[in-house]
Design a protein around this motif. Structure first.
Motif, PDB file in Angstrom:
ATOM      1  N   ASN A  27       0.851  -1.143   0.049  1.00 44.95           N
ATOM      2  CA  ASN A  27       0.043  -0.045  -0.060  1.00 44.95           C
ATOM      3  C   ASN A  27       0.751   1.375   0.018  1.00 44.95           C
ATOM      4  N   GLN A 342      -9.132  -6.634   0.513  1.00 42.51           N
ATOM      5  CA  GLN A 342      -8.230  -5.632   1.498  1.00 42.51           C
ATOM      6  C   GLN A 342      -8.414  -6.139   3.005  1.00 42.51           C
ATOM      7  N   SER A 351      -0.638  -5.845   3.468  1.00 43.89           N
ATOM      8  CA  SER A 351      -1.332  -4.428   3.150  1.00 43.89           C
ATOM      9  C   SER A 351      -1.556  -3.976   1.742  1.00 43.89           C
ATOM     10  N   ILE A 352      -2.851  -3.954   1.297  1.00 42.69           N
ATOM     11  CA  ILE A 352      -3.135  -3.613   0.000  1.00 42.69           C
ATOM     12  C   ILE A 352      -4.144  -2.147   0.233  1.00 42.69           C
ATOM     13  N   GLY A 353      -4.494  -1.644  -0.869  1.00 39.81           N
ATOM     14  CA  GLY A 353      -5.513  -0.621  -0.724  1.00 39.81           C
ATOM     15  C   GLY A 353      -6.765  -1.122  -1.526  1.00 39.81           C
TER      16      GLY A 353
END
Length: 398
Positions: A27, A342, A351-353
């Protein structure tokens, strides 16, 4: 002279980044992981404030604090007088837009289809009150904004061209310099939102041809939250009258009249956190030391690898557009909302967006997308981290 980002060089940078020991971070387009040195620059100033007094600490660190402006000018190939330090991208962009002055019925604003939702909200409130219009420039067959289509839309009522260089909802890189050539040829104000670009791409504002460019410290630059950059071309500055000033941006003369500064700091508030500026200065120096060409090459290689691998997973659709692409990789998993993807990955330490329509409404609606998952990489990202993300995504489908 910066040297290429070899595996050993990346490992050395990771060893100086505490966050990589605690999370698998994809992210970076939301906010990246700061280095120990950036954290120490902030901590040291906060300690000065605690032991000497905040005002006294600010005076003592004035040179260090001001270094952020000088380094930002180097990053953008601008002059220090063309740089204002702000609290973020949106305050910088909104402040510059508000400074354009009164809008009239019939005025036109032309934007790329990928314009950031916050900028659109600001423009729409003004346009609705004034009777102005906001129109999307058509995209070419790659999805990028089309400079020829822009030229065909122009008339004497167009007052602003606005471009989000790297959209928040995927890997597209818009042709900022080509749009700049059109804007300059017709003498139309040109604003660039470079929130995702600064620190990820080499930027030369003289080549891009923009009048205003904004960015933020917390993304690719790996600086602290609450910091931002605003570039204003020196010749364009007289056209900007801030909607709000203080004793720094417009000090009173002997007659008690405000005198606007003759540099970009006329759009800079006096009340900025010195500790954050110290951290930003360190982050800017680190990016310059690594070299933006090296950063761009490394991020492009990593992102292309991730796109290719994601596209090979049954049930995953990669959604990136453009001929030239950034480190933002957008995708969806069949049958699953992006926000749920997510949350599930976050519970597994990855962690991603995830973005909804409000982030880039013109583009999302044009493409029939409600949400997208976004894995954004950094030059810190490793093959092992990509393997971890891919394994977790396969697990979602299983």
């Amino acid at each position: 002279m910066p040297v290429p980002l070899t595996v050993a060089a990346v490992e050395a940078l990771r060893a100086q980044t505490p966050g990589v020991k605690h999370t698998t971070h994809f992210n970076h387009a939301g906010s990246s992981l700061p280095s120990e040195a950036t954290l120490e620059a902030m901590r040291a100033h906060l300690w000065r404030e605690a032991t000497s007094g905040p005002m006294e600490a600010g005076v003592a660190a004035r040179e260090q604090i001001e270094q952020a402006r000088t380094l930002a000018s180097r990053l953008l190939n601008a002059r220090p007088a063309e740089i204002a330090l702000t609290t973020g991208n949106s305050p910088a962009w909104g402040g510059a837009f508000a400074a354009l002055g009164t809008w009239r019925p019939g005025d036109r604003i032309l934007v790329a289809r990928h314009e950031w939702g916050g900028n659109l909200a600001t423009m729409r409130l003004t346009a609705q009150r004034a009777g102005a219009s906001i129109e999307a420039i058509p995209s070419d067959d790659s999805g990028a904004v089309d400079p020829q289509a822009l030229e065909a839309m122009l008339d004497e009522r167009v007052r602003l061209i606005a471009l989000t260089w790297m959209p928040a909802n995927g890997g597209l890189i818009n042709p900022a310099a080509a749009i700049g050539h059109v804007a300059r040829r017709h003498g139309i104000a040109y604003f660039i939102d470079a929130a995702q670009s600064a620190g990820q791409l080499p930027i030369d504002v003289t080549q891009v041809g923009c009048d205003v460019l904004t960015s933020v410290g917390r993304k690719a630059l790996r600086g602290p939250r609450g910091t931002g950059l605003l570039y204003v071309r020196q010749d364009f500055l007289p056209r900007l009258t801030p909607a709000f000033v203080d004793t720094y941006s417009a000090p009173l003369d002997t007659n008690g009249e405000p005198v606007l500064r003759d540099d970009a700091a006329r759009l800079e508030p006096s009340e900025l956190a010195p500790a954050l500026r110290c951290g930003l200065a360190n982050a800017l120096q680190e990016a310059l030391d690594i070299g933006l060409d090296n950063i761009r090459a490394r991020i492009d290689d990593i992102a292309q690898t991730l796109r290719t691998e994601l596209a090979q997973i049954d049930g995953v659709t990669v959604l990136d557009q453009g001929r030239e692409r950034s480190g933002l990789v957008s995708f969806n998993v069949a049958g699953q909302e992006a926000a749920a993807v997510q949350r599930t990955l976050a519970a597994q330490g990855v962690s991603i967006g995830s973005n909804g329509v409000a982030y880039t409404p013109f583009d999302m609606n044009a493409r029939g997308l409600d949400t997208i998952a976004r894995a954004s990489v950094s030059y810190l990202t490793t093959t092992a981290e990509i393997d971890t993300l891919l394994d977790r995504v396969r697990g979602l489908i299983r």
